[in-house]
Design a protein around this motif. Structure first.
Motif, short mmCIF file in Angstrom:
data_model
loop_
_atom_site.label_atom_id
_atom_site.label_comp_id
_atom_site.label_asym_id
_atom_site.label_seq_id
_atom_site.Cartn_x
_atom_site.Cartn_y
_atom_site.Cartn_z
N GLU A 276 17.49 26.48 42.97
CA GLU A 276 17.45 27.70 43.79
C GLU A 276 17.68 28.94 42.92
O GLU A 276 17.02 29.96 43.10
N ILE A 277 18.60 28.84 41.99
CA ILE A 277 18.89 29.96 41.10
C ILE A 277 17.69 30.26 40.22
O ILE A 277 17.28 31.42 40.07
N LYS A 278 17.09 29.21 39.65
CA LYS A 278 15.92 29.41 38.78
C LYS A 278 14.75 30.00 39.56
O LYS A 278 14.03 30.86 39.05
N SER A 279 14.55 29.57 40.79
CA SER A 279 13.48 30.10 41.63
C SER A 279 13.70 31.59 41.88
O SER A 279 12.76 32.40 41.77
N PHE A 280 14.92 31.98 42.19
CA PHE A 280 15.24 33.38 42.41
C PHE A 280 15.00 34.20 41.15
O PHE A 280 14.37 35.26 41.18
N GLU A 281 15.48 33.69 40.02
CA GLU A 281 15.31 34.40 38.75
C GLU A 281 13.83 34.55 38.40
O GLU A 281 13.41 35.58 37.88
N SER A 282 13.05 33.53 38.68
CA SER A 282 11.62 33.57 38.41
C SER A 282 10.94 34.65 39.26
O SER A 282 10.10 35.41 38.75
N GLU A 283 11.30 34.72 40.53
CA GLU A 283 10.73 35.74 41.41
C GLU A 283 11.12 37.14 40.93
O GLU A 283 10.30 38.05 40.92
N ALA A 284 12.38 37.30 40.54
CA ALA A 284 12.86 38.60 40.05
C ALA A 284 12.11 38.99 38.78
O ALA A 284 11.71 40.15 38.60
N GLU A 285 11.92 38.02 37.90
CA GLU A 285 11.20 38.27 36.65
C GLU A 285 9.75 38.70 36.92
O GLU A 285 9.21 39.59 36.27
N SER A 286 9.11 38.05 37.89
CA SER A 286 7.72 38.39 38.19
C SER A 286 7.61 39.80 38.73
O SER A 286 6.60 40.48 38.50
N ILE A 287 8.63 40.27 39.43
CA ILE A 287 8.62 41.65 39.92
C ILE A 287 8.66 42.60 38.74
O ILE A 287 7.93 43.59 38.68
N LEU A 288 9.50 42.31 37.76
CA LEU A 288 9.60 43.18 36.57
C LEU A 288 8.33 43.15 35.74
O LEU A 288 7.94 44.15 35.17
N GLU A 289 7.66 41.98 35.70
CA GLU A 289 6.43 41.87 34.91
C GLU A 289 5.30 42.67 35.52
O GLU A 289 4.41 43.11 34.80
N ARG A 290 5.33 42.90 36.82
CA ARG A 290 4.29 43.71 37.46
C ARG A 290 4.30 45.12 36.93
O ARG A 290 3.29 45.81 36.93
#
Length: 107
Positions: free
Chosen positions: A91-105
């Motif tokens: 769950e933590i990794k999934s959240f971090e991945s989503e947050a990272e994808s927002i920054l990559e945009r």
């Protein structure tokens, strides 16, 4: 503009995370309360096997989180925090991945 969109996206994933933890906690508190309410005992006994299995799985996950925390002696846990508020590694990794994808945009 772009920053407002990123902020809204990040706020959205934080809200999803908080809603999931809140709902999990509410469900567990309701189930715990039912265990001590004599009027509800017949209701619990009348549950389908599927519902009983789901309840059992939730309790097992809760106990597993508690055991894992004791083994790790996690410093990140605050006294009074419910094990329902803890998240699994996935769950933590999934959240971090989503947050990272927002920054990559942004890039």
């Amino acid at each position: 503009g772009d920053i407002d969109g990123m902020e809204a996206s990040y706020h959205g994933i934080l809200k999803q995370r908080a809603d999931k933890l809140r709902d999990r906690r509410r469900q567990d508190v309701a189930e715990e309360a039912e265990q001590y309410d004599p009027a509800k005992r017949s209701f619990i006994e009348s549950l389908s096997d599927k519902d009983k299995d789901a309840r059992k799985e939730r309790m097992e996950r809760k106990l597993a989180r508690r055991r894992q925390r004791k083994q790790e002696r996690s410093e990140e846990r605050f006294e009074g925090m419910s094990t329902d508020e803890e998240e699994s590694e996935s769950e933590i990794k999934s959240f971090e991945s989503e947050a990272e994808s927002i920054l990559e945009r942004r890039e």
